[in-house]
Design a protein around this motif. Structure first.
Motif, short mmCIF file in Angstrom:
data_model
loop_
_atom_site.label_atom_id
_atom_site.label_comp_id
_atom_site.label_asym_id
_atom_site.label_seq_id
_atom_site.Cartn_x
_atom_site.Cartn_y
_atom_site.Cartn_z
N VAL A 134 0.83 -1.20 0.00
CA VAL A 134 0.00 0.00 0.00
C VAL A 134 0.87 1.26 0.00
O VAL A 134 0.50 2.29 -0.55
CB VAL A 134 -0.93 -0.02 1.24
CG1 VAL A 134 -1.76 1.25 1.31
CG2 VAL A 134 -1.86 -1.22 1.17
N SER A 135 2.04 1.17 0.62
CA SER A 135 2.83 2.39 0.83
C SER A 135 3.97 2.58 -0.15
O SER A 135 4.33 3.71 -0.47
CB SER A 135 3.41 2.38 2.25
OG SER A 135 4.17 1.21 2.45
N ALA A 136 4.55 1.47 -0.65
CA ALA A 136 5.81 1.58 -1.39
C ALA A 136 5.69 2.46 -2.63
O ALA A 136 6.62 3.20 -2.97
CB ALA A 136 6.30 0.19 -1.79
N MET A 137 4.55 2.39 -3.30
CA MET A 137 4.45 3.11 -4.57
C MET A 137 4.50 4.63 -4.38
O MET A 137 4.96 5.35 -5.27
CB MET A 137 3.18 2.68 -5.30
CG MET A 137 3.07 3.20 -6.72
SD MET A 137 4.51 2.81 -7.75
CE MET A 137 4.25 1.09 -8.11
N TRP A 138 4.05 5.11 -3.22
CA TRP A 138 4.11 6.57 -3.00
C TRP A 138 5.56 7.04 -2.97
O TRP A 138 5.90 8.06 -3.55
CB TRP A 138 3.40 6.94 -1.69
CG TRP A 138 1.97 6.51 -1.68
CD1 TRP A 138 1.46 5.38 -1.10
CD2 TRP A 138 0.86 7.16 -2.33
NE1 TRP A 138 0.11 5.30 -1.32
CE2 TRP A 138 -0.29 6.38 -2.08
CE3 TRP A 138 0.72 8.32 -3.09
CZ2 TRP A 138 -1.55 6.72 -2.56
CZ3 TRP A 138 -0.53 8.66 -3.56
CH2 TRP A 138 -1.65 7.87 -3.29
N LEU A 139 6.40 6.25 -2.30
CA LEU A 139 7.83 6.57 -2.26
C LEU A 139 8.41 6.45 -3.68
O LEU A 139 9.20 7.28 -4.12
CB LEU A 139 8.54 5.62 -1.29
CG LEU A 139 10.03 5.81 -1.07
CD1 LEU A 139 10.34 7.20 -0.52
CD2 LEU A 139 10.59 4.76 -0.10
N ASN A 140 7.99 5.40 -4.36
CA ASN A 140 8.44 5.18 -5.73
C ASN A 140 8.10 6.35 -6.64
O ASN A 140 8.93 6.81 -7.42
CB ASN A 140 7.74 3.94 -6.29
CG ASN A 140 8.72 2.81 -6.50
OD1 ASN A 140 9.92 2.98 -6.30
ND2 ASN A 140 8.23 1.67 -6.90
N LEU A 141 6.85 6.82 -6.53
CA LEU A 141 6.40 7.91 -7.40
C LEU A 141 7.22 9.17 -7.11
O LEU A 141 7.60 9.89 -8.03
CB LEU A 141 4.91 8.19 -7.17
CG LEU A 141 3.96 7.17 -7.82
CD1 LEU A 141 2.53 7.41 -7.38
CD2 LEU A 141 4.07 7.26 -9.34
N TYR A 142 7.49 9.39 -5.83
CA TYR A 142 8.29 10.56 -5.46
C TYR A 142 9.68 10.45 -6.11
O TYR A 142 10.17 11.40 -6.73
CB TYR A 142 8.41 10.63 -3.93
CG TYR A 142 9.32 11.72 -3.45
CD1 TYR A 142 8.89 13.04 -3.38
CD2 TYR A 142 10.64 11.43 -3.08
CE1 TYR A 142 9.73 14.05 -2.95
CE2 TYR A 142 11.50 12.43 -2.67
CZ TYR A 142 11.04 13.74 -2.59
OH TYR A 142 11.89 14.72 -2.18
N LEU A 143 10.29 9.27 -5.98
CA LEU A 143 11.65 9.11 -6.50
C LEU A 143 11.67 9.10 -8.03
O LEU A 143 12.60 9.62 -8.64
CB LEU A 143 12.26 7.81 -5.96
CG LEU A 143 12.61 7.83 -4.47
CD1 LEU A 143 13.03 6.45 -3.99
CD2 LEU A 143 13.74 8.84 -4.19
N GLU A 144 10.64 8.54 -8.64
CA GLU A 144 10.61 8.50 -10.10
C GLU A 144 10.48 9.92 -10.65
O GLU A 144 11.19 10.30 -11.59
CB GLU A 144 9.45 7.62 -10.58
CG GLU A 144 9.55 7.31 -12.08
CD GLU A 144 8.43 6.42 -12.60
OE1 GLU A 144 7.68 5.84 -11.78
OE2 GLU A 144 8.30 6.33 -13.83
N ASN A 145 9.63 10.72 -10.00
CA ASN A 145 9.50 12.12 -10.40
C ASN A 145 10.82 12.86 -10.29
O ASN A 145 11.22 13.61 -11.17
CB ASN A 145 8.47 12.81 -9.48
CG ASN A 145 7.13 12.91 -10.16
OD1 ASN A 145 7.05 13.34 -11.31
ND2 ASN A 145 6.08 12.50 -9.48
#
Ligand code: HEC
Length: 436
Positions: A31-42
Motif C-alpha cells: 500500500v505504501s511503497a508506490m508513494w515513495l516510488n512515485l516521489y523518487l521516479e518524479n
C-alpha cells in the motif's frame, strides 16, 4: 459451530494472529511503497538521474516479488486459519460485509495488474504514462485498505449497526478514521525500512545515500504521525475497551509496542546523518524489529476485542450471548443453560453428551475446549495456560472452582460460563485435576 481446533501451546487464534502479523509487512508495504516510488521516479525525471530510476526499478521488483507472493499466500492463510478457528464469526462477517470484500477484491485486482504493468513497462512507455500507471496502482492499493479498515474496526466498534444492521452504520464507526490514518501513516515506516534494505545493496554511494536519506525522512515522519494517530485511536475507543486495554496490557506487551518504535526512530534519525553506515543485514534486522512492534500492536488490538468476536453478541468462543434484533439473531445461552452445552454443540463425541460419574473429567475437558480454549491453552505451557492460571488462584477442590466459574462473566474480558450445573461441576473437576 465446527469441531474445536486445539493448537497446543498457542490456541487457534494464536495461529491466526501470527499469519495476520506476517501479512501486515507485505500488505502495508504494497500500500505504501508506490508513494515513495512515485516521489523518487518524479525526482529522477526532473533531475535526469538514471541511477535513481534504477533504484525505483529494483524496489518495484522487490515489491512485486515479496508483497505479491508472501502477501497473497498469507492473505489466503488468514482466510484458511480464520475459517478453521472461528467459522461462525467468519460467517457472520461475510453475511454482513460480503460486498465490502467484493469491492476490496476489485481494487486488489487493479493492484495486482497495476504492479505487473508498472514493473514491465519501465522504458517501454513514455514517462508520463508510466507515472500514471504508478498512480493507478498507488490509489488502487490504498483503496483496498480504505475498505478493509471499515471491516476491521467494525469488529471492535460496530456503532449504530447494532441497532440498524446497516452496512455503512457499522463501516464508518467511531474508530474508523483514527485507524485508517494510523495505518496510512505508519505504513511509510514499513516502506522506508524496505527501501533502506534495497538501497543498501547499491554499489554506487551517491544513489545509496540519496535514497537512504529520503527514506529515513519518510520513515521518521511515518513513525511520528503514526504515534500521534495511535493516541487519537486510543482516545476514540469506547470506555470498556479502553479499560480492558489498560488491564490487559502487560509490561511485556507495552515494551513490545514502545521499544521497537523508539529503536526505529533512532535508526531512521541515525540513517539521516550516516546514510552509508547500515549494510544489508542490519537493514533486515530493522525490519524484524518493526515486525515485533506490529505483532504487539495487533495483539493489543485483539486483546481489547475480548470477550467478543462479533461485537456485543458473539463471544470469543463463538457462543451467541446477546440479542441482535436488527439481524434476527437471538441469544442461545438460555437454551444451553437449560439443555446443556454438550447437547447443543454439534461436534461432541456421543459418549460425552451426558455427564456421568465415569466420564466427568473427559466431559469437563470437552466443556473447557469449547468454552475456554479460544483464549487459554489446556496444556501446562503456552498462551494463558489454564493449569497454571487455576493453580495460581489456589483452587484445590471442585466446589470453590465451580463458584469461581460462576463469576467468570464479571471479568470484563471473559464470557460468562454457559451450560448446566452438572457441566459446570464437570468443568470444575477437570480444571482442578489439571492444575495439580
Ligand atoms: C475471550 C477470551 C477468554 C475466554 C473465552 C476465557 N478466558 Fe479466562 N482469561 C482471559 C484473559 C484475557 C485473562 C487474564 C489474562 C491472563 O490471565 O493472562 C483470563 C484469566 C483467567 C483466569 C485467571 C484469573 C485471575 O484472576 O487470575 C482463570 C482462572 C480463567 N481465565 C479461567 C477461564 C475459564 C475456566 C474459561 C472457560 C470457561 C475461560 N477462562 C475463558 C480470557 C478468556
Amino acid at each position: 459451530m465446527y469441531p474445536v481446533w486445539e493448537v497446543p501451546g498457542l490456541t487457534a487464534g494464536g495461529v491466526l494472529a501470527l499469519i495476520a502479523t506476517f501479512h501486515i509487512l507485505p500488505s502495508h508495504l504494497s500500500v505504501s511503497a508506490m508513494w515513495l516510488n512515485l516521489y523518487l521516479e518524479n525526482k529522477a525525471y526532473r533531475e535526469e538521474r538514471p541511477d535513481l530510476l534504477e533504484f525505483v526499478r529494483k524496489y518495484s521488483r522487490m515489491l512485486l516479488i515479496f508483497a505479491y507472493v508472501f502477501g497473497s499466500i498469507t492473505g489466503v492463510g488468514i482466510w484458511f486459519s480464520a475459517s478453521a478457528a472461528a467459522p461462525r464469526a467468519l460467517s457472520g462477517l461475510i453475511h454482513n460485509y460480503v460486498w465490502g470484500w467484493a469491492t476490496e477484491w476489485c481494487f486488489f485486482l487493479i493492484e495486482v495488474a497495476g504492479i505487473f504493468t508498472y514493473y514491465y513497462t519501465f522504458d517501454k512507455v513514455d514517462r508520463k504514462t508510466h507515472l500514471r500507471i504508478g498512480w493507478i496502482f498507488a490509489l488502487g492499493s490504498w483503496t483496498t485498505m480504505v475498505v478493509i479498515v471499515g471491516i476491521l474496526t467494525f469488529m471492535l466498534t460496530p456503532g449504530r449497526w447494532l441497532v440498524t444492521g446497516g452496512f455503512f452504520d457499522g463501516f464508518f464507526n467511531q474508530t474508523y478514521w483514527p485507524q485508517l490514518f494510523l495505518r496510512t501513516t505508519g505504513m511509510f515506516a514499513i516502506a522506508a525500512s524496505y527501501a533502506v534494505a534495497v538501497a543498501s545493496r547499491f554499489k554506487d554511494d551517491r544513489t545509496r545515500a540519496d535514497v537512504v536519506r529520503i527514506a529515513s525522512v519518510w520513515g521518521l515522519a511515518g513513525l511520528v504521525l503514526g504515534t500521534a494517530c495511535f493516541f487519537w485511536y486510543r482516545a476514540s475507543l469506547p470506555e470498556a475497551a479502553r479499560a480492558t486495554f489498560d488491564v490487559l496490557l502487560t509490561p511485556g506487551l507495552k515494551k513490545g509496542m514502545c521499544v521497537p518504535i523508539g529503536l526505529m526512530a533512532a535508526y531512521f534519525a541515525f540513517l539521516r546523518r550516516r546514510p552509508l553506515a547500515v549494510g544489508f543485514t542490519p537493514a533486515l534486522a530493522a525490519i524484524a524489529v518493526l515486525f515485533v512492534s506490529i505483532f504487539s500492536f495487533e495483539r493489543a488490538r485483539e486483546l481489547i476485542r475480548k470477550p467478543y468476536l462479533m461485537p456485543q453478541f458473539m463471544y470469543s468462543n463463538q457462543i451467541i450471548g446477546g440479542e441482535l434484533p436488527a439481524k434476527g439473531v437471538a441469544s442461545e445461552t438460555a437454551a444451553m443453560n437449560e439443555k446443556g452445552l454438550l447437547r447443543f454443540a454439534p461436534f461432541v463425541p456421543d459418549g460425552l453428551r451426558e455427564v456421568t460419574d465415569a466420564n466427568r473429567l473427559e466431559a469437563g475437558r470437552m466443556v473447557a475446549l469449547i468454552e475456554c480454549s479460544a483464549c487459554h491453552t489446556l496444556s501446562p505451557k503456552g498462551l494463558r495456560p489454564l493449569p497454571q492460571r487455576v493453580a495460581a488462584l489456589g483452587f484445590t477442590d471442585a466446589e470453590s472452582m465451580a463458584a469461581f466459574i460462576d463469576g467468570l462473566g464479571s471479568y470484563p474480558f471473559m464470557p460468562p460460563f454457559v451450560g448446566t450445573e452438572t457441566e459446570k461441576k464437570a468443568l470444575a473437576a477437570y480444571l482442578v485435576s489439571i492444575s495439580k
